[in-house]
Design an enzyme around this catalytic site. Structure first.
Site, PDB file in Angstrom:
ATOM      1  N   ARG A 104       0.843  -1.183   0.000  1.00 52.74           N
ATOM      2  CA  ARG A 104       0.000   0.000   0.000  1.00 52.74           C
ATOM      3  C   ARG A 104       0.878   1.231   0.000  1.00 52.74           C
ATOM      4  O   ARG A 104       1.757   1.376   0.848  1.00 52.74           O
ATOM      5  CB  ARG A 104      -0.796  -0.002   1.313  1.00 52.74           C
ATOM      6  CG  ARG A 104      -2.235   0.206   1.151  1.00 52.74           C
ATOM      7  CD  ARG A 104      -3.002   0.077   2.439  1.00 52.74           C
ATOM      8  NE  ARG A 104      -2.472   0.661   3.656  1.00 52.74           N
ATOM      9  CZ  ARG A 104      -3.233   1.169   4.613  1.00 52.74           C
ATOM     10  NH1 ARG A 104      -4.531   1.203   4.480  1.00 52.74           N
ATOM     11  NH2 ARG A 104      -2.708   1.633   5.719  1.00 52.74           N
ATOM     12  N   THR A 108      -0.954   7.627  -0.745  1.00 52.32           N
ATOM     13  CA  THR A 108      -2.260   7.556  -1.425  1.00 52.32           C
ATOM     14  C   THR A 108      -3.143   6.436  -0.860  1.00 52.32           C
ATOM     15  O   THR A 108      -4.343   6.411  -1.116  1.00 52.32           O
ATOM     16  CB  THR A 108      -2.064   7.267  -2.927  1.00 52.32           C
ATOM     17  OG1 THR A 108      -1.472   5.954  -3.043  1.00 52.32           O
ATOM     18  CG2 THR A 108      -1.134   8.277  -3.580  1.00 52.32           C
ATOM     19  N   ASP A 202       0.615  -2.114  12.377  1.00 52.86           N
ATOM     20  CA  ASP A 202       1.016  -2.617  11.055  1.00 52.86           C
ATOM     21  C   ASP A 202       1.306  -4.121  11.171  1.00 52.86           C
ATOM     22  O   ASP A 202       2.304  -4.528  11.776  1.00 52.86           O
ATOM     23  CB  ASP A 202       2.258  -1.857  10.574  1.00 52.86           C
ATOM     24  CG  ASP A 202       2.620  -2.225   9.145  1.00 52.86           C
ATOM     25  OD1 ASP A 202       2.782  -3.442   8.855  1.00 52.86           O
ATOM     26  OD2 ASP A 202       2.728  -1.317   8.306  1.00 52.86           O
ATOM     27  N   ASP A 205       4.757  -5.417   9.820  1.00 55.14           N
ATOM     28  CA  ASP A 205       5.884  -5.033  10.680  1.00 55.14           C
ATOM     29  C   ASP A 205       5.885  -5.822  11.979  1.00 55.14           C
ATOM     30  O   ASP A 205       6.940  -6.243  12.476  1.00 55.14           O
ATOM     31  CB  ASP A 205       5.829  -3.530  10.992  1.00 55.14           C
ATOM     32  CG  ASP A 205       6.247  -2.689   9.795  1.00 55.14           C
ATOM     33  OD1 ASP A 205       6.861  -3.246   8.859  1.00 55.14           O
ATOM     34  OD2 ASP A 205       5.960  -1.474   9.799  1.00 55.14           O
TER      35      ASP A 205
HETATM   36  C1  PRP Z   1      -1.234  -4.185   4.839  1.00 61.49           C
HETATM   37  C2  PRP Z   1      -2.098  -5.391   5.101  1.00 61.49           C
HETATM   38  C3  PRP Z   1      -2.986  -5.422   3.891  1.00 61.49           C
HETATM   39  C4  PRP Z   1      -3.177  -3.967   3.588  1.00 61.49           C
HETATM   40  C5  PRP Z   1      -4.528  -3.550   4.053  1.00 61.49           C
HETATM   41  O1  PRP Z   1      -0.223  -4.490   3.956  1.00 61.49           O
HETATM   42  O2  PRP Z   1      -1.369  -6.570   5.285  1.00 61.49           O
HETATM   43  O3  PRP Z   1      -2.416  -6.096   2.789  1.00 61.49           O
HETATM   44  O4  PRP Z   1      -2.161  -3.243   4.306  1.00 61.49           O
HETATM   45  O5  PRP Z   1      -4.798  -2.259   3.699  1.00 61.49           O
HETATM   46  P1  PRP Z   1      -5.903  -1.874   2.628  1.00 61.49           P
HETATM   47  O6  PRP Z   1      -7.118  -2.662   2.951  1.00 61.49           O
HETATM   48  O7  PRP Z   1      -6.096  -0.412   2.852  1.00 61.49           O
HETATM   49  O8  PRP Z   1      -5.380  -2.169   1.248  1.00 61.49           O
HETATM   50  P2  PRP Z   1       0.980  -3.479   3.581  1.00 61.49           P
HETATM   51  O9  PRP Z   1       0.633  -2.714   2.347  1.00 61.49           O
HETATM   52  O10 PRP Z   1       1.341  -2.679   4.794  1.00 61.49           O
HETATM   53  O11 PRP Z   1       2.131  -4.458   3.162  1.00 61.49           O
HETATM   54  P3  PRP Z   1       2.898  -5.565   4.040  1.00 61.49           P
HETATM   55  O12 PRP Z   1       1.928  -6.698   4.247  1.00 61.49           O
HETATM   56  O13 PRP Z   1       4.021  -5.941   3.136  1.00 61.49           O
HETATM   57  O14 PRP Z   1       3.343  -4.944   5.324  1.00 61.49           O
HETATM   58  N1  URA Z   2      -2.458  -2.380   7.278  1.00 62.72           N
HETATM   59  C1  URA Z   2      -2.054  -2.753   8.516  1.00 62.72           C
HETATM   60  O1  URA Z   2      -1.131  -3.562   8.649  1.00 62.72           O
HETATM   61  N2  URA Z   2      -2.678  -2.233   9.570  1.00 62.72           N
HETATM   62  C2  URA Z   2      -3.699  -1.361   9.466  1.00 62.72           C
HETATM   63  O2  URA Z   2      -4.249  -0.925  10.497  1.00 62.72           O
HETATM   64  C3  URA Z   2      -4.104  -0.970   8.176  1.00 62.72           C
HETATM   65  C4  URA Z   2      -3.478  -1.506   7.093  1.00 62.72           C
END
Ligand code: PRP
Ligand code: URA
Length: 211
Positions: A104, A108, A202, A205
């Site tokens: 994400r 944006t 997150d 993380d």
């Molecule tokens: C996080 C989570 C989802 C997304 C959710 O991933 O694991 O995939 O955000 O958000 P959304 O519903 O607004 O799209 P992130 O983009 O942080 O990547 P990661 O899993 O690599 O940390």
């Molecule tokens: N992605 C995450 O990992 N946590 C949130 O709260 C939203 C998006």
């Protein structure tokens, strides 16, 4: 419209509460996400079809039930979805695993696809798409778009997450009304940075110890 269910089993609720605590470290977070995912696999697979089969027990021959229908694939949305794979496959060990990489954009909040690797027969399988967080819904929507583009039908896709925001549920239901959604919790709202409130932070993380 597909099913929407909050999985309110006491063990799922208890374990989710544990990992919301910011003091929980990577090891315990990862282990508990796996445990919750296994419990969710039990609930999400509840309507898998069965067929009759004859079994010869040491005593007699009997007609009993076995799984029938489509074979399963688990599809984690990378990275955080990886945390749910072992729990799911502990209950469905024959499942194949496909990967959809999505991040994400922090400004944006729009998702970007960076990797897709799926079993060759993905369109013939029952799919469990997993990602701990459903925030705006953008990542889940784009991941399911990617599956439908490859011939998968929404009726064969179930999306499972740990924490959902109402905004994400609405967006996913509008984009993919044929997909069932399962979550361990429906939280209150998204904050101005697109994080789920109260949420658990997150997920990627916290699972991998990054940031
Ligand atoms: C996080 C989570 C989802 C997304 C959710 O991933 O694991 O995939 O955000 O958000 P959304 O519903 O607004 O799209 P992130 O983009 O942080 O990547 P990661 O899993 O690599 O940390
Ligand atoms: N992605 C995450 O990992 N946590 C949130 O709260 C939203 C998006």
């Amino acid at each position: 419209m597909g099913k929407f269910a909050v999985l309110d089993h006491p063990l799922i609720q208890h374990k989710l509460t544990l990992i919301r605590d910011k003091k929980v470290g990577t090891k315990a977070f990862r282990e508990t996400v796996n445990e919750i995912s296994a419990l969710m696999a039990y609930e999400v697979s509840r309507d898998m079809p069965l067929e009759d089969v004859e079994v010869e027990t040491p005593i007699t021959t009997t007609t009993q039930k076995q799984l029938s229908g489509k074979k399963v694939a688990i599809v984690p949305i990378l990275r955080a979805g990886l945390g749910m794979v072992d729990g799911m496959t502990s209950l469905i060990p024959a499942a194949k695993v496909g990967f959809i990489g999505m991040y994400r954009d922090e400004e944006t909040l729009k998702p970007h696809e960076y990797f897709v690797k799926l079993p060759g027969d993905i369109a013939e399988r029952q799919l469990f798409v997993v990602d701990p967080m459903l925030a705006t819904g953008g990542s889940a929507i784009m991941a399911i778009d990617a599956l439908k583009k490859r011939g998968c039908s929404g009726e064969n896709i179930k999306f499972a997450c740990l924490v959902a925001a109402p905004e994400g549920v609405k967006a996913l239901q509008e984009a993919h009304p044929d997909v069932d959604i399962f979550t361990a919790a429906l939280d209150d709202h998204l904050n101005e940075n697109g994080y789920i409130v109260p949420g658990l932070g997150d997920a990627g993380d916290r699972l991998f110890g990054t940031k």
